[in-house]
Design a protein around this motif. Structure first.
Motif, mmCIF file in Angstrom:
data_model
loop_
_atom_site.group_PDB
_atom_site.id
_atom_site.type_symbol
_atom_site.label_atom_id
_atom_site.label_comp_id
_atom_site.label_asym_id
_atom_site.label_seq_id
_atom_site.Cartn_x
_atom_site.Cartn_y
_atom_site.Cartn_z
ATOM 1 N N SER A 124 13.856 -56.544 23.160
ATOM 2 C CA SER A 124 14.699 -55.483 23.690
ATOM 3 C C SER A 124 15.224 -54.600 22.560
ATOM 4 O O SER A 124 15.416 -53.400 22.743
ATOM 5 C CB SER A 124 15.822 -56.044 24.564
ATOM 6 O OG SER A 124 16.546 -57.032 23.907
ATOM 7 N N SER A 125 15.403 -55.176 21.382
ATOM 8 C CA SER A 125 15.823 -54.341 20.248
ATOM 9 C C SER A 125 14.711 -53.389 19.835
ATOM 10 O O SER A 125 14.950 -52.233 19.514
ATOM 11 C CB SER A 125 16.175 -55.205 19.038
ATOM 12 O OG SER A 125 17.411 -55.822 19.227
ATOM 13 N N LEU B 134 12.480 -52.218 21.758
ATOM 14 C CA LEU B 134 12.459 -51.200 22.801
ATOM 15 C C LEU B 134 13.471 -50.095 22.520
ATOM 16 O O LEU B 134 13.196 -48.923 22.717
ATOM 17 C CB LEU B 134 12.806 -51.831 24.148
ATOM 18 C CG LEU B 134 11.666 -52.388 24.953
ATOM 19 C CD1 LEU B 134 12.173 -52.937 26.270
ATOM 20 C CD2 LEU B 134 10.634 -51.297 25.211
ATOM 21 N N GLN B 135 14.633 -50.523 22.064
ATOM 22 C CA GLN B 135 15.663 -49.533 21.787
ATOM 23 C C GLN B 135 15.200 -48.570 20.687
ATOM 24 O O GLN B 135 15.434 -47.373 20.757
ATOM 25 C CB GLN B 135 16.938 -50.249 21.379
ATOM 26 C CG GLN B 135 18.160 -49.435 21.700
ATOM 27 C CD GLN B 135 19.337 -50.334 22.022
ATOM 28 O OE1 GLN B 135 19.476 -51.417 21.456
ATOM 29 N NE2 GLN B 135 20.176 -49.901 22.918
#
Lengths: 336, 336
Positions: free
Chosen positions: B75-76, B78-79
């Motif tokens: 998810s990081s 993705l950010q």
DNA sequence: GACAATTTTGTAATCGATTACAATCCGGTT
DNA sequence: AACCGGATTGTAATCGATTACAAAATTGTC
């Protein structure tokens, strides 16, 4: 690039027929269908979605707006979104607002430009009116946050009751000075959980004390810092309810660092029941939300709205559950 | 719905001029520009991106393929993707494969249908050849996994060296029996880290023992279970290197449950340095990857490829770092 | 076999912005 | 005043699939 005309030529039919074979499939004789399909395979034809989208006036894409994907709570919701979307041939655009109001607003425009067909807001910092206005113009579903008195399609839990039940659990264990570490008070979800806290205290005739309620920002460090404040009180709480697990874990850190024990000296309850709860020590008692399911149902609702189907209900409240683990126990005998 | 013709009519210009004002902005007299802009505002005109996309043959959207968004590591990343994309007016479609090979392949087709302009793969279960083939046809960037000997645009760390350094750290502390809990061995990243493990042992002339290497699946429970196996050996390891933090934490659970202590009895090192590392007790030593930066740079590279800009380098190796915390210590004095 | 009813197929308009190309305008020069 | 060059604006083709409508083919009935 091979287009529909190439296929039509090869199969000796019109483009209309090719299109029919590839979409509705009705009213095409099996003979011609086979011919078309063979051509499609032979040419490896892939329809150009951009053209199709324009004609159909739909991007077959929806946007999921969350405050922070990095948060496991929201990433689970996202997964629910994605699974339903996929099932119905839709794609999910990632909208991470980083808690910025501006970005939240920008995303609404994407629908107006037809970049996406609809929106799921798993965050609601924008003023109610603005969201209401948007929801009347375009397909919008609110996930997580329930807006009192507004008829906006919503999937959420009952945050007020969830908050009340968590606090009542502590009261039942004998606690009377109960601290609360809340998320930012401009988000409805936080307000609702505080409301639940009030209700629990009132029901049990425990006076409410302002200093026991501290505002954090959902981060571990904010939990840590606000807990230090609570510990610095002349008469510190014997139990703490945090409105998410990260803050609860931060609070636990602070408690331990002050040489106190969880739960013997201070009980702690978190919220969301993310995997982290089972990994810290002692394991964290927490209010569980059906996060994947919330995402799943919210997306189902959104797609129904987009397809203009009749909705049986447009507000869904899902059940929550207090997951008992090891961070709560009877209040230490009061030293009067 | 108000279209470009309405604006043109109101401003008494042609649609071409309106379009020019809204895009290039060059070669339009300021007088007419003002007139057009006024009409745009008055009518609240929002260009229809579907039409624009078709004409420009671009969706201004890219897809990010990750094995599991729920994992904070991804998810990081993705950010990082999202932030660059936004900056350049692109959107990010969420592609979570749930570790399925099939889905990974499906996503490649989206480019061929022009649903997205390019692809970032933060997972690489597909056979090398297939990925290579795709990368020659369409814009693709590989994040996280470096493919030896193939000239595919990539952003990653040096997993071999990272693995070696982690294990050497343990060796420097006196450990000689070092267990390894690896991720699935069909992903390159796992293989590379095992390779690093081998290198470290060989460099220090420590014999390699097959039983000390256990395959997990990146989950906490798999770490827990494989650790139990290692503990069941007649001569269990005094240190363990896990290829991600979740498995390391699972291993810690197993160790503690057996009544042993981390690090006094057994040292543990994880990989990825996710926030969890600072929350468990004792805090977990781990190899840190610049995950946000990897996402950021991978997206920059992808957008460059899409825009057909010249790339100075198409393979970027980012630095990693061993984050020392509290789960490693000197080997307990051997009881010979 | 003629005719109607139905199914299958084709023709061409359509979605709305972009852009190649053509036309016009404007200021300056001779 | 005529002419030129560059800046500004307009006209109409274009992107490629979809679909309303029209035409053709097929089937069934008497």
């Amino acid at each position: 690039m091979v287009g529909i005309v190439d296929v039509a030529k090869m199969a000796k039919v019109s483009t209309a027929t090719v299109s029919r074979v590839l979409s509705n499939n009705m009213n095409v004789s099996s003979k011609t269908r086979d011919r078309v399909l063979k051509a499609v395979n032979q040419l490896e034809y892939k329809p150009n979605r951009l053209a199709s989208n324009l004609r159909k006036m739909s991007s077959k894409t929806v946007m999921a707006v969350v405050p922070d994907i990095t948060n496991p709570f929201f990433s689970s919701i996202l997964q629910g979104f994605k699974d339903v979307a996929l099932e119905f041939g839709y794609h999910v655009l990632l909208g991470d607002t980083g808690n910025s109001l501006e970005q939240e607003r920008d995303y609404i425009n994407l629908v107006k430009e037809r970049v996406v067909d609809g929106l799921i807001l798993a965050t609601a910092r924008l003023p109610k009116e603005e969201i209401l206005a948007a929801s009347q113009e375009i397909p919008v579903v609110l996930a997580c946050e329930y807006m009192d008195g507004f008829d906006i399609p919503t999937v959420s839990i009952d945050n007020v009751s969830a908050g009340r039940e968590a606090v009542e659990h502590l009261i039942r264990l004998g606690h009377r000075r109960i601290g609360m570490i809340t998320g930012p008070l401009d988000v409805i979800l936080s307000k609702d959980r505080v409301k639940g806290y009030y209700q629990a205290l009132n029901l049990n005739e425990i006076p409410i004390e302002g200093v026991l309620i501290q505002e954090g920002n959902f981060s571990v460090t904010s939990g840590y810092e606000t807990m230090l404040k609570l510990l610095a009180l002349k008469d510190p709480p014997t139990a703490v309810f945090a409105t998410n697990d990260e803050m609860a874990v931060g609070a636990m850190k602070a408690i331990k660092q002050r040489g106190l024990q969880v739960p013997n000296d201070i009980s702690v309850i978190g919220f969301d029941d993310i995997p982290l709860c089972g990994l810290v020590e002692p394991e964290l008692t927490s209010v569980s939300q059906p996060r994947y399911d919330m995402g799943y149902q919210a997306m189902q609702m959104l797609l129904s709205i987009i397809k203009k189907e009749e909705l049986t209900r447009n507000q869904i409240v899902l059940p929550h559950r207090l997951m008992l683990r090891d961070t709560c126990c009877k209040r230490p005998s009061p030293m009067l």
